[in-house]
Scaffold this active site. Structure first.
Site, PDB file in Angstrom:
ATOM      1  N   GLU A   1      28.196 -11.838 -32.857  1.00  0.00           N
ATOM      2  CA  GLU A   1      28.377 -11.879 -31.399  1.00  0.00           C
ATOM      3  C   GLU A   1      28.112 -10.538 -30.718  1.00  0.00           C
ATOM      4  O   GLU A   1      28.898 -10.079 -29.898  1.00  0.00           O
ATOM      5  CB  GLU A   1      29.785 -12.388 -31.080  1.00  0.00           C
ATOM      6  CG  GLU A   1      30.016 -13.784 -31.656  1.00  0.00           C
ATOM      7  CD  GLU A   1      31.435 -14.306 -31.458  1.00  0.00           C
ATOM      8  OE1 GLU A   1      32.279 -13.584 -30.891  1.00  0.00           O
ATOM      9  OE2 GLU A   1      31.690 -15.447 -31.885  1.00  0.00           O
TER      10      GLU A   1
ATOM     11  N   ASN B   1      25.002 -13.650 -36.578  1.00  0.00           N
ATOM     12  CA  ASN B   1      25.667 -14.893 -36.158  1.00  0.00           C
ATOM     13  C   ASN B   1      26.095 -14.784 -34.703  1.00  0.00           C
ATOM     14  O   ASN B   1      26.669 -13.762 -34.297  1.00  0.00           O
ATOM     15  CB  ASN B   1      26.898 -15.085 -37.062  1.00  0.00           C
ATOM     16  CG  ASN B   1      27.565 -16.441 -36.917  1.00  0.00           C
ATOM     17  OD1 ASN B   1      26.905 -17.467 -37.043  1.00  0.00           O
ATOM     18  ND2 ASN B   1      28.867 -16.443 -36.668  1.00  0.00           N
TER      19      ASN B   1
ATOM     20  N   HIS C   1      28.797 -24.101 -30.802  1.00  0.00           N
ATOM     21  CA  HIS C   1      29.999 -24.681 -30.177  1.00  0.00           C
ATOM     22  C   HIS C   1      29.522 -25.360 -28.883  1.00  0.00           C
ATOM     23  O   HIS C   1      29.337 -24.702 -27.865  1.00  0.00           O
ATOM     24  CB  HIS C   1      31.012 -23.581 -29.842  1.00  0.00           C
ATOM     25  CG  HIS C   1      31.574 -22.884 -31.042  1.00  0.00           C
ATOM     26  ND1 HIS C   1      32.423 -23.505 -31.930  1.00  0.00           N
ATOM     27  CD2 HIS C   1      31.409 -21.619 -31.507  1.00  0.00           C
ATOM     28  CE1 HIS C   1      32.759 -22.639 -32.886  1.00  0.00           C
ATOM     29  NE2 HIS C   1      32.161 -21.501 -32.649  1.00  0.00           N
TER      30      HIS C   1
ATOM     31  N   GLU D   1      29.103 -22.914 -37.050  1.00  0.00           N
ATOM     32  CA  GLU D   1      30.448 -23.200 -36.534  1.00  0.00           C
ATOM     33  C   GLU D   1      30.436 -24.454 -35.665  1.00  0.00           C
ATOM     34  O   GLU D   1      31.061 -24.513 -34.607  1.00  0.00           O
ATOM     35  CB  GLU D   1      30.968 -21.998 -35.725  1.00  0.00           C
ATOM     36  CG  GLU D   1      30.995 -20.710 -36.523  1.00  0.00           C
ATOM     37  CD  GLU D   1      31.529 -19.510 -35.741  1.00  0.00           C
ATOM     38  OE1 GLU D   1      32.153 -19.696 -34.680  1.00  0.00           O
ATOM     39  OE2 GLU D   1      31.311 -18.374 -36.206  1.00  0.00           O
TER      40      GLU D   1
ATOM     41  N   ASP E   1      30.880 -27.549 -33.545  1.00  0.00           N
ATOM     42  CA  ASP E   1      31.816 -28.518 -32.978  1.00  0.00           C
ATOM     43  C   ASP E   1      31.247 -28.978 -31.646  1.00  0.00           C
ATOM     44  O   ASP E   1      30.521 -28.241 -30.991  1.00  0.00           O
ATOM     45  CB  ASP E   1      33.261 -27.997 -32.860  1.00  0.00           C
ATOM     46  CG  ASP E   1      33.389 -26.628 -32.239  1.00  0.00           C
ATOM     47  OD1 ASP E   1      32.505 -26.215 -31.470  1.00  0.00           O
ATOM     48  OD2 ASP E   1      34.408 -25.952 -32.512  1.00  0.00           O
TER      49      ASP E   1
HETATM   50  O1  9MR Z   1      38.657 -20.401 -35.004  1.00  0.00           O
HETATM   51  C1  9MR Z   1      39.044 -19.055 -34.879  1.00  0.00           C
HETATM   52  C2  9MR Z   1      40.418 -18.961 -34.218  1.00  0.00           C
HETATM   53  O2  9MR Z   1      41.403 -19.468 -35.099  1.00  0.00           O
HETATM   54  C3  9MR Z   1      40.738 -17.534 -33.859  1.00  0.00           C
HETATM   55  O3  9MR Z   1      41.938 -17.498 -33.112  1.00  0.00           O
HETATM   56  C4  9MR Z   1      39.601 -16.935 -33.074  1.00  0.00           C
HETATM   57  C5  9MR Z   1      39.903 -15.496 -32.763  1.00  0.00           C
HETATM   58  O4  9MR Z   1      38.818 -14.781 -32.282  1.00  0.00           O
HETATM   59  O5  9MR Z   1      38.396 -17.022 -33.814  1.00  0.00           O
HETATM   60  C6  9MR Z   1      38.023 -18.348 -34.039  1.00  0.00           C
HETATM   61  O6  9MR Z   1      36.780 -18.389 -34.697  1.00  0.00           O
HETATM   62  C7  9MR Z   1      35.676 -17.850 -33.956  1.00  0.00           C
HETATM   63  C8  9MR Z   1      34.696 -17.299 -34.950  1.00  0.00           C
HETATM   64  O7  9MR Z   1      35.308 -16.366 -35.796  1.00  0.00           O
HETATM   65  C9  9MR Z   1      33.513 -16.653 -34.255  1.00  0.00           C
HETATM   66  N1  9MR Z   1      32.904 -17.560 -33.328  1.00  0.00           N
HETATM   67  C10 9MR Z   1      33.802 -18.212 -32.382  1.00  0.00           C
HETATM   68  C11 9MR Z   1      34.932 -18.893 -33.127  1.00  0.00           C
HETATM   69  C12 9MR Z   1      35.800 -19.660 -32.158  1.00  0.00           C
HETATM   70  O8  9MR Z   1      36.454 -18.790 -31.287  1.00  0.00           O
END
Ligand code: 9MR
Length: 486
Positions: free
Chosen positions: A173, A214, A251, A280, A282
């Protein structure tokens, strides 16, 4: 152990054999990613799980796993049955793995890793360099100390999992949401080259892992962010920066919906010479049609290597209110599950053959996307030294130790004149040996050690310093060390 080239996928027996082979590969050489060749028509018997169905075309189907749910048998039953790739949802992130500087903690990461391997699955590592989920100590750093902390973190985590992770999300990111440029983060403020430094560091740390960039909102081909990342990958490939894959988080929701140009995005990245993974996935509301579209777009591109959904059941999702996953909160298969399974089963099957290039014991130059000239080990180890170099000095400190091993950091300092290239030497006092070294290049002759600068840290400003680090076998030692500069 490879996959037999003559095994016939598509039948229940051969799918089982393939899964067993994948499992053995995962247990033995976790860096192994099975390669497949020779398309041989549609599968002649439907597979009954997502992982087995994806394996018919040489792909994987994965899920994010949370360590805290591994005691939930309803959860692990579905996860184990359906998926053959695992991403730790939070447990391999920076705050989890290096809560204090130089002190690594892999307790929860290893719980997930071990669960995956014990159940015959491969692991995607997520994630090494990111503006988010940084521990407090890292948030408070800037400039060269943050840059060094990033390098040390990559080396510390990748050393722990060396040879065991199929794909690493090295950088996550890093692009701005709207303008196609870089996100303004503390890492970005260390200099625009931070991403390539992260990738070069990662390649040297674990030559067997495929290294991915990513991001989210890089799914729609027309969006500026997608183009920004595309241009970075193109630039990296043209300059030999080691990058093997791009992760499209995918997402999808009303603000960032699936678009039919998704296939163009996947194929365009793949045409740059990288693997593409949907990392990821969804989808708000879990439309069965949209899920099938996503799967079919991946299946249409041979370098789209696999799909990971971001959680198992809707109740496990970070966006549970969107009910975006393939299983409902009770673990029942949703309509989207069936459409994904059918799409995977309709894909042309392929004959598996052993990967030629993924053994951890092989050198970085044998990585599929790197030519020998791009090998980090062949980078010049000293900066050009047309400018006369000032004197340097060095000190060594033990960062941590454990039975049979230790981690050290060496600080190299310039005097009153700038240093252009440095060489540090010492003699091990008691049979110590390196297990991994970062931010320098090593030459070892018996107990005599020589470490020269890496290609990015040879220049030290007057009065400034840089560090390199290593982990080693044996009893922690702080031998006398010397520094010379050309
Ligand atoms: O799913 C993850 C969530 O449990 C955490 O609170 C969050 C914190 O930043 O991160 C989420 O996973 C993220 C992933 O690591 C990177 N891309 C976005 C995902 C959804 O926020």
């Amino acid at each position: 152990m490879g996959v037999r080239a003559n095994s016939r996928p598509g039948t229940r027996q051969s799918v089982t054999g393939l899964r067993r082979a994948l499992a053995v590969g995962a247990l033995g050489v976790l860096g192994a990613v099975t390669a497949f060749a020779a398309a041989s028509g549609p599968a002649d018997a439907a597979a009954s799980t997502l992982g087995a169905a994806a394996a018919q075309s040489g792909r994987y189907f994965g899920t994010a796993i949370a360590a805290g749910k591994l005691g939930d048998s309803a959860y692990t039953t579905i996860a184990n049955r359906e998926f053959n790739m695992v991403t730790a949802e939070n447990e391999m992130k920076i705050d989890a793995t290096e809560p204090n500087r130089g002190q690594f903690n892999f307790t929860n990461a290893d719980r997930i890793y071990n669960w995956a391997v014990q159940n015959g699955k491969q692991v995607r590592g997520h994630t090494l360099a990111w503006h988010s989920q940084q521990p407090g100590w890292m948030q408070s750093l800037s400039g060269s100390s943050l840059r060094q902390a990033m390098i040390d973190h990559i080396n510390g985590v990748m050393a722990h999992y060396k040879g065991k992770i199929a794909y690493w999300d090295v950088v996550n990111e890093a692009f701005d949401d709207s303008n196609g440029g870089r996100r303004n983060s503390n890492l970005q403020q260390t200099g625009n080259d931070w991403i390539e430094v992260a990738f070069r560091t990662a390649r040297a740390a674990d030559p067997a892992a495929k290294l991915c960039y990513n991001d989210y909102n890089i799914d729609n081909w027309t969006w500026a962010k997608t183009q920004g990342v595309y241009n970075m990958v193109k630039d990296f490939k043209s300059r030999g920066v080691p990058i093997d894959c791009v992760g499209l988080q995918s997402h999808f929701n009303s603000g960032s919906p699936y678009n039919s140009n998704y296939r163009t995005t996947i194929s365009s990245f793949a045409a740059l010479g990288v693997d593409v993974a949907i990392t990821e996935l969804d989808i708000q509301g879990a439309s069965a049609t949209t899920y099938a579209n996503v799967v079919n777009d991946c299946l249409a591109v041979s370098r789209c290597v696999g799909i990971t959904t971001w959680g198992v059941r809707d109740s496990d999702s970070w966006r549970s209110g969107d009910t975006p996953l393939l299983f409902d909160g009770n673990g029942n298969k949703k309509a989207a599950y069936t459409s994904v399974l059918n799409a995977l089963n309709a894909a042309p099957s392929v004959s598996p053959s052993p990967s030629p290039s993924q053994s951890p014991s092989q050198s970085p130059s044998q990585s599929p996307s790197q030519s020998p000239s791009q090998s980090p080990s062949q980078s010049p180890s000293q900066s050009p030294s047309q400018t006369p170099s000032g004197a340097c000095s060095a000190t060594i400190a033990t960062i941590s130790s454990w039975p049979g091993g230790f981690q050290s950091e060496v600080t190299v300092r310039a005097g009153s004149a700038p240093v252009n290239g440095w060489t540090v030497k010492w003699t091990w006092p008691g049979g110590q040996s390196f297990s991994s070294l970062w931010s320098g290049t090593q030459t070892v002759s018996g107990s005599n050690v020589t470490v020269r600068n890496a290609d990015y840290n040879g220049s030290i400003a007057a009065g400034g310093s840089t560090t390199f680090g290593f982990t080693a076998n044996g009893t922690a030692a702080t031998p006398a060390i010397t520094c010379t500069s050309p």
